[in-house]
Design a protein around this motif. Structure first.
Motif, short mmCIF file in Angstrom:
data_model
loop_
_atom_site.label_atom_id
_atom_site.label_comp_id
_atom_site.label_asym_id
_atom_site.label_seq_id
_atom_site.Cartn_x
_atom_site.Cartn_y
_atom_site.Cartn_z
N ARG A 193 1.27 -1.29 0.14
CA ARG A 193 -0.02 -0.27 -0.36
C ARG A 193 0.80 1.64 -0.10
O ARG A 193 0.29 2.15 -0.42
CB ARG A 193 -0.71 0.20 1.04
N LEU A 194 1.99 0.70 0.49
CA LEU A 194 3.19 2.58 0.58
C LEU A 194 3.70 2.61 -0.74
O LEU A 194 3.06 3.72 -1.13
CB LEU A 194 4.43 2.28 1.71
N GLY A 195 4.18 1.39 -1.32
CA GLY A 195 4.75 1.83 -2.97
C GLY A 195 3.51 2.60 -3.68
O GLY A 195 4.45 3.40 -4.05
N ARG A 196 2.10 1.66 -3.27
CA ARG A 196 1.32 1.84 -4.40
C ARG A 196 0.90 3.50 -4.05
O ARG A 196 0.26 4.11 -5.01
CB ARG A 196 0.13 1.36 -4.14
N SER A 197 0.84 4.07 -3.07
CA SER A 197 0.84 5.35 -2.33
C SER A 197 1.21 6.33 -2.72
O SER A 197 0.91 7.77 -3.33
CB SER A 197 0.51 5.47 -1.12
N TRP A 198 2.16 6.19 -3.54
CA TRP A 198 3.55 6.95 -4.39
C TRP A 198 3.07 7.55 -5.41
O TRP A 198 3.07 8.20 -5.60
CB TRP A 198 5.46 6.12 -4.15
N LEU A 199 3.13 6.40 -6.11
CA LEU A 199 1.93 6.32 -7.45
C LEU A 199 0.46 7.31 -7.79
O LEU A 199 0.79 8.26 -8.50
CB LEU A 199 1.81 5.47 -7.94
N GLU A 200 0.13 6.96 -6.39
CA GLU A 200 -1.04 8.47 -5.86
C GLU A 200 -0.65 9.29 -6.04
O GLU A 200 -1.78 10.28 -6.82
CB GLU A 200 -1.99 7.39 -5.47
N LEU A 201 0.27 9.80 -5.30
CA LEU A 201 0.69 10.98 -4.76
C LEU A 201 1.44 11.66 -6.22
O LEU A 201 0.99 13.03 -5.95
CB LEU A 201 2.01 10.49 -3.90
N ARG A 202 2.42 10.80 -6.53
CA ARG A 202 2.52 11.77 -8.40
C ARG A 202 1.59 11.78 -8.74
O ARG A 202 1.86 13.48 -9.91
CB ARG A 202 2.95 10.55 -8.44
N HIS A 203 0.50 11.69 -8.67
CA HIS A 203 -0.51 11.92 -9.60
C HIS A 203 -1.58 13.24 -9.62
O HIS A 203 -2.27 13.88 -9.60
CB HIS A 203 -1.05 10.28 -10.59
N SER A 204 -2.11 12.84 -7.74
CA SER A 204 -2.99 13.32 -7.03
C SER A 204 -2.92 12.46 -5.73
O SER A 204 -3.38 12.14 -5.47
CB SER A 204 -4.33 13.13 -7.70
N GLU A 205 -2.05 14.20 -5.07
CA GLU A 205 -2.56 14.12 -3.14
C GLU A 205 -4.02 13.64 -3.07
O GLU A 205 -4.14 12.89 -2.07
CB GLU A 205 -1.72 15.17 -2.63
N ARG A 206 -5.37 14.59 -3.56
CA ARG A 206 -6.49 13.97 -3.44
C ARG A 206 -7.01 13.15 -3.38
O ARG A 206 -7.25 12.65 -2.31
CB ARG A 206 -7.28 15.26 -3.63
N LEU A 207 -6.32 12.66 -4.59
CA LEU A 207 -6.91 11.44 -4.16
C LEU A 207 -6.72 9.63 -4.05
O LEU A 207 -7.12 9.18 -3.06
CB LEU A 207 -6.66 10.74 -5.86
N ALA A 208 -5.36 10.22 -3.80
CA ALA A 208 -4.47 9.28 -1.92
C ALA A 208 -5.37 9.35 -0.79
O ALA A 208 -5.62 8.68 -0.44
CB ALA A 208 -2.91 9.77 -1.92
N ALA A 209 -5.52 11.22 -0.24
CA ALA A 209 -6.37 11.46 0.60
C ALA A 209 -7.23 10.80 0.61
O ALA A 209 -8.32 10.36 1.66
CB ALA A 209 -6.28 12.32 1.31
N SER A 210 -7.96 11.01 -0.64
CA SER A 210 -9.91 10.11 -0.48
C SER A 210 -10.07 8.39 -0.55
O SER A 210 -10.74 7.59 -0.10
CB SER A 210 -10.47 10.55 -1.79
N HIS A 211 -8.85 7.49 -0.04
CA HIS A 211 -8.20 6.20 -0.12
C HIS A 211 -7.54 6.39 1.20
O HIS A 211 -7.57 4.91 1.23
CB HIS A 211 -7.43 5.79 -2.17
N GLY A 212 -7.93 7.56 1.87
CA GLY A 212 -7.48 6.72 3.31
C GLY A 212 -6.25 7.15 3.79
O GLY A 212 -5.05 6.70 4.57
N ILE A 213 -5.15 7.41 2.20
CA ILE A 213 -3.75 7.09 2.90
C ILE A 213 -2.90 9.15 2.90
O ILE A 213 -3.62 9.31 2.62
CB ILE A 213 -3.04 7.21 1.41
N SER A 214 -2.67 8.82 3.90
CA SER A 214 -2.11 9.18 5.02
C SER A 214 -0.61 10.05 3.46
O SER A 214 0.36 9.66 3.35
CB SER A 214 -1.28 9.31 6.14
N VAL A 215 -0.86 11.89 3.00
CA VAL A 215 -0.24 12.08 2.40
C VAL A 215 1.13 12.37 3.27
O VAL A 215 2.25 12.33 3.04
CB VAL A 215 -0.62 12.72 1.63
N ALA A 216 1.25 13.65 4.06
CA ALA A 216 2.78 13.70 5.34
C ALA A 216 3.16 12.37 4.96
O ALA A 216 4.43 11.97 4.80
CB ALA A 216 2.23 14.35 6.19
N ARG A 217 2.32 11.22 5.59
CA ARG A 217 4.04 9.63 6.30
C ARG A 217 4.19 9.28 5.00
O ARG A 217 5.22 8.61 5.28
CB ARG A 217 2.42 8.71 6.65
N SER A 218 3.04 9.19 3.86
CA SER A 218 3.58 8.49 2.31
C SER A 218 5.24 9.86 2.06
O SER A 218 5.87 8.59 1.79
CB SER A 218 2.70 8.82 1.48
#
Length: 612
Positions: A193-218
């Motif tokens: 989940r951490l590794g894939r969260s980086w891909l989401e961060l690269r494209h959209s931090e808002r989308l990552a947050a909407s999936h319960g991913i902590s942008v700051a932690r990632s």
């Protein structure tokens, strides 16, 4: 000890399950061939360059984490390498136990918290501004290292290599082993989940947050891990040279390596190797062919611009072409998307027999919003809006363009910060929670514009949305239910309408209390829209998920929604059973600008999808 987790089907999942067996086998085979052949083929001079190239590849893997995966502009990776080298030389001077192999890990661990410290500004700034901050860190490190020499340089105490790797030929084997271990570790991390969260961060931090991913932690994890890897690379450099000086980690080299990372793409193992060779051997190659050394600077400065314009590194481009060719063959071999949907339309879906059980339906309203107000300066986007989504229902939120529907979704999701009014999820206040925490508590949303990373497959995206590794049966059931194609297809070749359906499937896969769906039928034909409406109407019973549906297609709203709330200029003008609301004269006036019949009401068929 190998950690294990339980999959939804009950099967134990080990770390080895996260690594692609074919890629890992190829990587290990390549490393073995390199360790056997290169020391026996190359002259001492070229063997020295080969060691430098592999150490460069290790350091480039740190760029692969922070730049290639997380999409963060960092210009101070060599500063982390300098910290690793400093620690190794200090432990060597103190004759600390463990030897170089242990010192490498300690050096990486020493660099990691510095990476976190430098990554803190990334929580509020990004892009060029962050690049300036990280470059400032590189400049500061350069100044400190010039003022204070590395341990052992004055005493001329060189770093002692392990007894089994004293010669350059043996040391080459060591650096290849270290590179391979790191590459395999990152390959496994990519599947988490951490590794894939980086891909989401690269494209959209808002989308990552909407999936319960902590942008700051990632982000901080990306900085820490990249610093750890760079620190190990710096320690390997100290072991190669015996003594290092500040010039080995000059700030200008960080910028050069960043350009190489943009151009080649070191987040792939072959890209890291190519980057290491490119950085280590370019000057020698230019000298051999009698070209000016300034040409290397021109190449590093100009060529990455084209990579930035295309949005894709060389290794990304090559891998993407191969992946798309394979995916198109698979797509052609399966029944077409339209045929699949036509079969789905022939009758109701089969009863769900796989995957996680439906979420229990509570007695409290799934979502209760009271007095929610949003203001942008003098403009009131939402004016004391009240809305209830009963558990186990689909509620529509409609209104003309600019009525405040998407603003409401963003406000309830926590993306607009703390606001007047209250939001309760399953009876529990969530007003003070950040977006990712609300998502983790059971409030998921989709966006009007699809923001999915194209590198992912549909299966991988469902895993991110669900927050867990879905069993293949469960993922296939979700895709089939929403009319999506086979899950192995990469997002990059899936049409826009199907991406929206995939967004909905990912939101439902998490089994939230409420899914906020923002115009999921955009890009769908009339028949597809009605089919989606029928599926959404079944979601509460099938998955235990209540839905708040923002939609302009009134036929879909009729099919899917038991109740409807209407917004106009940020105010609720009607709420209640769907047919009653759609016949309300105030609703007709809001959509059509006035009444068309003597009693001020219009027949339901007159309420159409607004344009513009």
């Amino acid at each position: 000890m190998t950690s294990t987790t339980k999959t939804p089907a009950g099967r134990k999942s080990t770390v080895m399950d996260l690594i692609d067996k074919r890629s890992a086998t190829g990587m290990i085979a390549f490393a073995i061939v390199a360790c056997v052949a290169i020391p026996n083929i190359l002259s001492p001079y070229w063997l020295y360059l080969a060691i430098t190239s592999v150490i460069g590849a290790v350091i480039m893997q740190s760029y692969g984490v922070i730049v290639g995966r997380a999409g963060v502009m960092s210009l101070c990776q060599l500063s982390f390498a300098a910290i690793g080298a400093w620690v190794v030389m200090r432990l060597n001077l103190a004759d600390a136990p463990g030897g170089l192999l242990v010192w490498l890990v300690v050096g990486g661990l020493a660099a990691a918290p510095v990476g976190v410290l430098i990554g803190l500004p990334a929580l509020r700034v990004r892009g060029v501004n962050l690049a300036v901050i990280t470059f400032g860190a590189a400049v500061s490190t350069d100044i400190v290292l010039n003022a204070k020499q590395f341990p052992g340089t004055e005493e001329l105490v060189t770093v002692a290599r392990p007894a089994a790797f004293t010669s350059n030929a043996d040391y080459f084997v060591l650096v290849v082993i270290v590179f391979t271990v790191i590459a395999l570790g990152l390959a496994a991390l990519d599947k988490t989940r951490l590794g894939r969260s980086w891909l989401e961060l690269r494209h959209s931090e808002r989308l990552a947050a909407s999936h319960g991913i902590s942008v700051a932690r990632s982000k901080l994890a990306a900085f820490a891990i990249s610093a750890f890897i760079a620190g190990i690379g710096g320690g390997l450099m100290a072991g190669q040279l015996g003594l290092v000086v500040s010039g080995n980690f000059a700030m200008g080299q960080s910028v050069t390596l960043f350009a190489i990372a943009i151009l080649i793409g070191p987040h792939h193992p072959e890209g890291a190797v190519m980057s290491g060779v490119f950085g280590a051997a370019t000057a020698t190659i230019l000298e051999k062919v009698k070209l000016p050394q300034d040409l290397g600077g021109i190449i590093f400065g100009v060529v990455p611009i084209f990579a930035l314009r295309s949005g894709m590194s060389q290794t990304d481009f090559t891998r993407n072409r191969k992946r798309l060719a394979k995916a198109r063959k698979e797509a052609a071999a399966t029944t077409a998307d339209d045929d699949e949907r036509e079969r789905a339309d022939a009758g109701p879906p089969t009863e769900r027999t796989v995957g996680a059980p439906a979420r229990p339906v509570g007695t409290e309203p799934a979502l209760a919003v009271t007095g929610l107000t949003v203001q942008y300066g003098p403009v009131t986007a939402l004016d004391a809006v009240d809305l209830i989504v009963p558990a186990g229902t689909v509620v529509g939120l409609i209104g003309p363009n600019g009525a405040g529907k998407s603003t409401f979704i963003s406000a309830v999701g926590g993306f607009l910060g703390r606001l007047p009014g209250s939001v309760r999820l399953d009876g529990v206040p969530i007003d003070r929670l950040a977006p990712q925490v609300r998502a983790a508590r059971g409030l998921r949303r989709t966006f009007q514009t699809t923001l999915i990373a194209p590198e992912l497959t549909q299966y991988e995206y469902l895993d991110i949305g669900a927050g867990r590794r879905l069993g293949r049966d469960e993922a296939d059931e979700l895709l089939e239910f929403f009319g999506c194609p086979v899950g192995d297809l990469p997002i990059s070749i899936v049409d826009a309408g199907t991406r929206r359906l995939l967004d909905v499937a990912a939101a439902i896969a998490a089994r939230p209390a409420v899914a906020l769906l923002d115009e999921p039928a955009a890009g769908q034909s009339a028949a597809e829209s009605l089919r989606l409406g029928a599926r959404l109407a079944q979601v509460p019973q099938r998955y235990g998920v209540a839905i708040l549906l923002v939609e302009h297609d009134m036929e879909l709203v009729r099919v899917a929604c038991r109740e409807v709330t209407v917004l106009d200029f940020g105010k609720v003008i009607a709420a209640g059973p769907t047919e009653d609301v759609l016949r309300d004269p105030a609703v007709s006036a809001a959509y059509l600008g006035g009444a068309d019949t003597p009693d001020g009401a219009v027949p339901p068929t007159a309420i159409v999808t607004p344009t513009g």
